[in-house]
Enzyme design. Structure first.
Site, PDB file in Angstrom:
ATOM      1  N   ARG A  88       0.927  -1.559   0.038  1.00 30.76           N
ATOM      2  CA  ARG A  88      -0.487  -0.092   0.108  1.00 30.76           C
ATOM      3  C   ARG A  88       0.710   0.966   0.295  1.00 30.76           C
ATOM      4  NH1 ARG A  88      -4.974  -2.067   2.289  1.00 30.76           N
ATOM      5  NH2 ARG A  88      -7.070  -1.025   2.249  1.00 30.76           N
ATOM      6  N   ARG A 127     -21.387  -2.429   3.166  1.00 33.47           N
ATOM      7  CA  ARG A 127     -20.940  -3.784   2.941  1.00 33.47           C
ATOM      8  C   ARG A 127     -21.086  -4.784   4.826  1.00 33.47           C
ATOM      9  NH1 ARG A 127     -14.727  -3.849   1.698  1.00 33.47           N
ATOM     10  NH2 ARG A 127     -14.270  -2.451   3.227  1.00 33.47           N
ATOM     11  N   ARG A 162     -17.464  -4.217   9.647  1.00 40.47           N
ATOM     12  CA  ARG A 162     -16.899  -4.139  10.792  1.00 40.47           C
ATOM     13  C   ARG A 162     -16.611  -3.135  10.734  1.00 40.47           C
ATOM     14  NH1 ARG A 162     -11.643  -3.890   4.873  1.00 40.47           N
ATOM     15  NH2 ARG A 162     -11.349  -2.051   5.913  1.00 40.47           N
TER      16      ARG A 162
HETATM   17  P1  ADP Z   1     -10.111  -1.575   2.447  1.00 37.70           P
HETATM   18  O1  ADP Z   1      -8.924  -2.058   1.504  1.00 37.70           O
HETATM   19  O2  ADP Z   1     -11.466  -1.840   2.701  1.00 37.70           O
HETATM   20  O3  ADP Z   1      -9.549   0.015   3.449  1.00 37.70           O
HETATM   21  P2  ADP Z   1      -7.988  -3.648   4.244  1.00 37.70           P
HETATM   22  O4  ADP Z   1      -9.055  -4.818   5.037  1.00 37.70           O
HETATM   23  O5  ADP Z   1      -7.284  -3.829   2.888  1.00 37.70           O
HETATM   24  O6  ADP Z   1      -9.760  -2.885   3.757  1.00 37.70           O
HETATM   25  O7  ADP Z   1      -7.522  -2.818   5.596  1.00 37.70           O
HETATM   26  C1  ADP Z   1      -8.029  -2.308   6.107  1.00 37.70           C
HETATM   27  C2  ADP Z   1      -7.107  -1.488   7.119  1.00 37.70           C
HETATM   28  O8  ADP Z   1      -5.663  -2.063   7.731  1.00 37.70           O
HETATM   29  C3  ADP Z   1      -6.521   0.094   6.520  1.00 37.70           C
HETATM   30  O9  ADP Z   1      -7.277   1.275   6.687  1.00 37.70           O
HETATM   31  C4  ADP Z   1      -5.388   0.517   7.026  1.00 37.70           C
HETATM   32  O10 ADP Z   1      -5.715   1.006   7.986  1.00 37.70           O
HETATM   33  C5  ADP Z   1      -4.577  -1.588   7.645  1.00 37.70           C
HETATM   34  N1  ADP Z   1      -3.659  -2.136   6.572  1.00 37.70           N
HETATM   35  C6  ADP Z   1      -4.320  -3.533   5.375  1.00 37.70           C
HETATM   36  N2  ADP Z   1      -3.365  -3.001   4.199  1.00 37.70           N
HETATM   37  C7  ADP Z   1      -2.432  -2.502   5.248  1.00 37.70           C
HETATM   38  C8  ADP Z   1      -0.732  -2.432   4.351  1.00 37.70           C
HETATM   39  N3  ADP Z   1      -0.643  -2.732   3.015  1.00 37.70           N
HETATM   40  N4  ADP Z   1      -0.473  -1.212   4.900  1.00 37.70           N
HETATM   41  C9  ADP Z   1      -0.645  -0.170   6.009  1.00 37.70           C
HETATM   42  N5  ADP Z   1      -1.971  -0.773   6.881  1.00 37.70           N
HETATM   43  C10 ADP Z   1      -2.322  -1.662   6.629  1.00 37.70           C
END
Ligand code: ADP
Ligand code: ZN
Length: 222
Positions: A88, A127, A162
């Protein structure tokens, strides 16, 4: 095969990854799911992650990269992995490249999803996800409702919402995406392994439709 799901929150990363996982027989690894499991079990990592997630901010790179580094060692992901929500940041992408390189692997396909901003909020507040950790099927009360209210069609478990799927957090999450994650589109475009798709009700393409397109694309590539 190493597949990455890239896209703002609510674009359908998890839905599409779930379908690809079943059809291709490759495990899906979602950093968000790993963090949520830690939050539920109230581990130290969970407490730390929650302090960022609840504000819609990204969890720091060193924590997230360490987590993925460990997961990449597991036997079940040696033949292939679908990374859902990682990388990300550019830093995470660079570190992932290094980790894969050491194993003689590379990122094979990056699925870049976009959804009109005005649809994203609607998708996220509606969702619901299956509470069964082995199922985690994603529903939408408007676009893709379960047959029986509050119950997963596939496994009969309870559907939950969530905690971070509310309007305030969505805006912060979207900003985190624009500032920190969207540069990855160019990063992977340069490498030539980007597959871009629009997920939007306005063109009758929901996650399951895009998943079929991706599966056809992978078939043709072979
Ligand atoms: P969405 O894409 O719907 O926001 P995710 O389940 O992928 O849902 O992520 C939820 C939260 O978890 C994000 O808003 C972030 O705070 C954290 N997160 C997930 N993946 C990462 C990552 N690769 N790096 C940093 N934070 C992450
Ligand atoms: Zn289920």
């Amino acid at each position: 095969m190493v597949i990455i799901m890239l896209g703002a929150p609510g674009t359908g990363k998890g839905t599409i990854a779930g379908i690809l996982k079943e059809r291709l027989g490759i495990p899906q690894v979602s950093t968000g799911d790993i963090f949520r499991k830690h939050i539920q079990e109230q581990t130290e990592l969970g407490k730390l992650a929650e302090s960022y997630i609840s504000k819609g901010e990204l969890v720091p790179d060193d924590v997230t990269i360490g987590l993925v580094e460990n997961r990449l060692e597991d036997d079940d992901v040696q033949a292939g992995i679908i990374l859902d929500g990682f990388p990300r940041t550019v830093k995470q992408a660079e570190e992932l490249d290094k980790l894969l390189d050491k194993k003689g692997k590379k990122v094979d396909l990056v699925i870049n999803l976009t959804t009109p901003e005005e649809e994203i909020i609607e998708r996220i507040v509606n969702r619901r996800i299956c509470s069964n950790q082995d199922c985690k099927t994603v529903y939408n009360l408007v676009l893709n409702p379960p047959k029986q209210e509050g119950i997963c069609d596939k496994c009969g478990s309870k559907l939950i919402q969530r905690k971070d799927d509310n309007e305030e957090t969505v805006k912060a999450r979207f900003n985190s995406y624009i500032e920190q994650t969207s540069p990855l589109v160019e990063y992977y475009e340069k490498k030539g392994n980007l597959y871009s798709a629009i997920v939007s009700k306005s063109i009758n393409k929901l996650g399951k439709d895009v998943a079929e397109d991706v599966l056809n694309f992978i078939k043709e590539e072979k």
